[in-house]
Scaffold this motif. Structure first.
Motif, PDB file in Angstrom:
ATOM      1  N   CYS A 174       0.849  -1.184   0.000  1.00 44.05           N
ATOM      2  CA  CYS A 174       0.000   0.000   0.000  1.00 44.05           C
ATOM      3  C   CYS A 174       0.886   1.235   0.000  1.00 44.05           C
ATOM      4  CB  CYS A 174      -0.928  -0.001   1.217  1.00 44.05           C
ATOM      5  SG  CYS A 174      -2.196  -1.269   1.141  1.00 44.05           S
ATOM      6  N   TYR A 175       0.892   1.946  -1.121  1.00 43.47           N
ATOM      7  CA  TYR A 175       1.747   3.123  -1.279  1.00 43.47           C
ATOM      8  C   TYR A 175       1.084   4.335  -0.644  1.00 43.47           C
ATOM      9  CZ  TYR A 175       4.375   6.925  -3.416  1.00 43.47           C
ATOM     10  OH  TYR A 175       5.137   8.044  -3.615  1.00 43.47           O
ATOM     11  N   THR A 176       1.847   5.093   0.091  1.00 40.16           N
ATOM     12  CA  THR A 176       1.360   6.343   0.649  1.00 40.16           C
ATOM     13  C   THR A 176       2.541   7.274   0.863  1.00 40.16           C
ATOM     14  OG1 THR A 176      -0.057   7.322   2.352  1.00 40.16           O
ATOM     15  CG2 THR A 176       1.525   5.654   3.092  1.00 40.16           C
ATOM     16  N   VAL A 177       2.246   8.487   1.229  1.00 40.19           N
ATOM     17  CA  VAL A 177       3.280   9.494   1.485  1.00 40.19           C
ATOM     18  C   VAL A 177       3.096  10.007   2.907  1.00 40.19           C
ATOM     19  CG1 VAL A 177       4.181  11.752   0.801  1.00 40.19           C
ATOM     20  CG2 VAL A 177       3.310  10.173  -0.946  1.00 40.19           C
ATOM     21  N   SER A 178       4.158   9.954   3.707  1.00 46.26           N
ATOM     22  CA  SER A 178       4.094  10.450   5.079  1.00 46.26           C
ATOM     23  C   SER A 178       5.526  10.577   5.611  1.00 46.26           C
ATOM     24  CB  SER A 178       3.298   9.482   5.971  1.00 46.26           C
ATOM     25  OG  SER A 178       4.120   8.424   6.433  1.00 46.26           O
ATOM     26  N   HIS A 181       7.107   7.041   5.816  1.00 51.58           N
ATOM     27  CA  HIS A 181       7.192   6.170   4.646  1.00 51.58           C
ATOM     28  C   HIS A 181       8.251   6.695   3.671  1.00 51.58           C
ATOM     29  CE1 HIS A 181       3.117   5.092   6.118  1.00 51.58           C
ATOM     30  NE2 HIS A 181       3.426   3.901   5.643  1.00 51.58           N
ATOM     31  N   SER A 182       8.904   5.772   2.974  1.00 51.66           N
ATOM     32  CA  SER A 182       9.923   6.129   1.993  1.00 51.66           C
ATOM     33  C   SER A 182       9.995   5.043   0.934  1.00 51.66           C
ATOM     34  CB  SER A 182      11.297   6.292   2.666  1.00 51.66           C
ATOM     35  OG  SER A 182      11.743   5.020   3.159  1.00 51.66           O
ATOM     36  N   LEU A 183      10.619   5.359  -0.203  1.00 51.24           N
ATOM     37  CA  LEU A 183      10.782   4.357  -1.254  1.00 51.24           C
ATOM     38  C   LEU A 183      11.621   3.191  -0.748  1.00 51.24           C
ATOM     39  CD1 LEU A 183      11.292   6.465  -4.511  1.00 51.24           C
ATOM     40  CD2 LEU A 183       9.181   5.736  -3.404  1.00 51.24           C
TER      41      LEU A 183
END
Length: 640
Positions: A174-178, A181-183
């Motif tokens: 599940c991709y998200t931005v926060s 979270h990182s690649l």
């Protein structure tokens, strides 16, 4: 495992990279055919039409879909199971068997919410194992498995069960931005999923937050770190999905989700035809024939008009999601929740509250069920005028660790307010659950023998019971009610969900009416789905329309029960903070309760909430029972 290759950098910043970070040179991947999964029969209409598309609108085009040459068709799972039972009055298992019979040449794919299966809570392992076995038997070839918190403990049992059935596992990130979270974190997650034996890996970008440059970087890093084929699922909400898809393809993407054009864009996915055309005569040509999509698009263009009343007001590109990070499906759900409360004017406040709640919960990706947990709690915080005055059962369970391990640190103050002195669990949440399937079997004993019915009851007790009751009364009358054999080929079942048919004459014109199903009764009125066609021709006056029939029910003669509950006027009058349905009454008359004790459990906005006692005192009246629909201006329990 392949050795991870470093990404070449330049001194120039990647303009498309919205958050900065390392720069890169575009190095096209070696040529390969891109494989396509079309989501029109599941996520396309789930995103745009509130999952309301009926099976009768899928089957006529199934043969043409089957002949396209897709890698797979997503047809089941997600919200479709619940919606079939709750609103459409269709048996989801019948839908699956009918589609399998109509499309024998294409892989059929479903979305499985890990330990949540197709629901909003964790289910016991016996339900999970049997569900997967019957889904595989009835026609599912590919199981896309995800967990809202990317907690692999909630995915591993499902992956193991799918493997045991000899079917294809597609584990999802599940991709998200926060801030947490990182690649690199996503790449490490992919390595662990590959070690668990996934057949393909899916980047699940449910909010459309994956920028083109990050899509390139992430796929490039994944291809260097794992050997497993990479599948991209990205919603169009922010307007970036097609660009991100093309960048991911040049980085070596193997598979891509699209939706046929009439059900693409907005909160759905990039259009199939556009991507096929864009890649034609390139090293990444899909090999699909563009003209074959025209009749499929024509069919769904007509079908979409039939469901216009279910279209969200939030259509088209919504670039604000790049800052709010609220997925389109969640956005439309919040709007529906507020409209239900006559509080649509508070939408802006709720949108501002969602990021605050998400931060306090450790930045979970906003996907089912975490999106519902965060969204519902944010809505309650706004509607009640006091943050966390009402805390949903799911919010409490989240802080207790019953949904899994949060990605980031939890707010200690909100956590203490939610769980009090209780200790959060440390292990896998489902390890605490007792087997559930035997209880469903016993409840249905003598009524239904199909294991599929038992699974439906275990997953959605209230909706399934109502469905079974209507079916037993003959309101649904499927053509085939006998369960499929435990072993042997799946059989086609004709869906016959509309036994009530009649003709009427109006202003000299004759019309044929067919009632296709009914929804849940509320205030003595019930929604019905009807089809009207002129002299049985193909010219329809509203092909599918939700109408209200009946009048508010009156009390029976001699009954002392008031048709209306009293309005709350005293400190001890317990009212609900939102309209919903009573799940459980926790007190009885003459019982004494303390301030803050839970007196009711209600269900609203797909979440359960406990209604606390506003004072300490004695229960003098209980005006509700389990299953009752309730409003905010009614006294449900009276305390003195």
């Amino acid at each position: 495992m392949a050795t991870r290759k470093p990404i070449k950098t330049t001194t120039r910043k990647a303009a498309a990279h919205l958050r900065g970070g390392p720069t890169f040179e575009l190095e096209p991947a070696p040529p390969k055919r891109l494989l396509i999964t079309d989501v029109v029969l599941r996520d396309g209409h789930q995103s745009l039409l509130a999952t309301r598309m009926r099976t009768e609108d899928m089957l006529p085009i199934a043969q043409k879909l089957d002949s396209v040459g897709y890698w797979s068709l997503e047809v089941w799972g997600g919200a479709t199971f619940d919606t079939c039972l709750r609103f459409l009055k269709e048996d989801p298992w019948e839908r699956l068997r009918a589609l399998r019979a109509a499309m024998p040449n294409t892989r059929m794919q479903m979305l499985l919410r890990g330990q949540n299966i197709v629901g909003y809570r964790h289910y016991a392992d016996d339900v999970l194992e049997r569900f997967i076995e019957r889904a595989a038997f009835n026609g599912i070839d590919v199981f896309r498995i995800f967990d809202a918190l990317n907690d692999l403990r909630n995915m591993e049992p499902a992956m193991r069960d799918v493997k045991a059935c000899g079917k294809h596992v597609e584990a999802s990130i599940c991709y998200t931005v926060s801030p947490v979270h990182s690649l690199d974190r996503f790449v490490e997650l992919a390595k662990r999923l590959e070690d668990l034996g996934t057949d393909t890996l899916c980047i699940k970008d449910m909010a459309g937050l994956l920028s083109p440059s990050d899509a390139y970087r992430l796929v490039k890093q994944l291809k260097a770190a794992v050997r497993t084929p990479i599948h991209l699922h990205s919603h169009y909400t922010s307007g970036m999905a097609s660009m991100s898809a093309l960048m991911a393809v040049t980085a070596g993407l193997d598979m891509l989700d699209t939706a046929i054009s009439p059900l693409a864009g907005g909160t759905s996915h990039p259009p199939t035809e556009t991507l096929v055309a864009a890649l034609r005569n390139t090293p990444y040509d899909t090999g699909l024939d563009l003209p074959q999509f025209a009749p499929i698009a024509d069919h769904f263009r007509t079908v979409r008009r039939k469901y216009h009343q279910f279209e969200s007001d939030f259509t088209g590109v919504d670039a604000e999601i790049l800052t709010t990070q609220i997925p389109g499906g969640m956005l439309s759900n919040l709007a529906a929740q507020l409209a239900e409360q006559n509080a649509l004017d508070k939408m802006k406040q709720v949108l501002e509250e969602v990021p605050r709640v998400r931060k306090e919960m450790g930045y979970p990706p906003l996907v089912t069920p975490s999106s519902q947990i965060v969204g519902t709690q944010a809505t309650l915080n706004v509607l009640t005028g006091e943050r966390y005055k009402v805390i949903t059962t799911e919010t409490k369970n989240y802080f207790l660790g019953l949904y899994g391990r949060p990605p980031g640190p939890l707010d200690p103050e909100i956590m203490a307010r939610s769980i009090g002195e209780e200790e959060p669990i440390k292990g896998r949440p489902a390890d605490r659950l007792e087997p559930e399937l035997e209880g469903a079997r016993k409840e249905l004993e003598g009524k239904a023998t199909a294991i599929e019915d038992q699974l439906s009851l275990a997953l959605f007790p209230a909706a399934a019971r109502e469905f079974f009751e209507e079916r037993e009364r003959g309101e649904l009358k499927p053509e085939q009610l006998e369960p499929p054999p435990e072993k042997g080929p799946a059989v086609a079942h004709e869906l016959h969900l509309a036994p009530v048919e009649f003709n009427i004459s109006l202003h000299g014109e004759s019309y044929h009416i067919r009632v296709s199903g009914a929804g849940r009764k509320s205030d003595g009125r019930k929604p019905y789905y009807i089809r009207v066609n002129e002299k049985l021709e193909e010219v329809y006056l509203e092909p599918i329309q939700e109408v209200l029939a009946g009048v508010p029910e009156q009390p029976e003669a001699g009954s002392t029960t008031s048709p209306k509950r009293p309005k709350p006027t005293k400190p001890g009058d317990v009212a609900s903070p939102m309209p919903g349905r009573v799940v459980k009454v926790l007190v009885s008359k003459e019982e004494r309760v303390n301030l803050g004790d839970s007196v009711l459990i209600i269900e609203a906005m797909k979440m359960e909430s406990q209604v606390p006692a506003p004072i300490a005192g004695r229960v003098v009246a209980v005006y509700v029972k389990e299953g009752d629909d309730i409003k905010t201006d009614e006294t449900l329990v009276q305390l003195e």
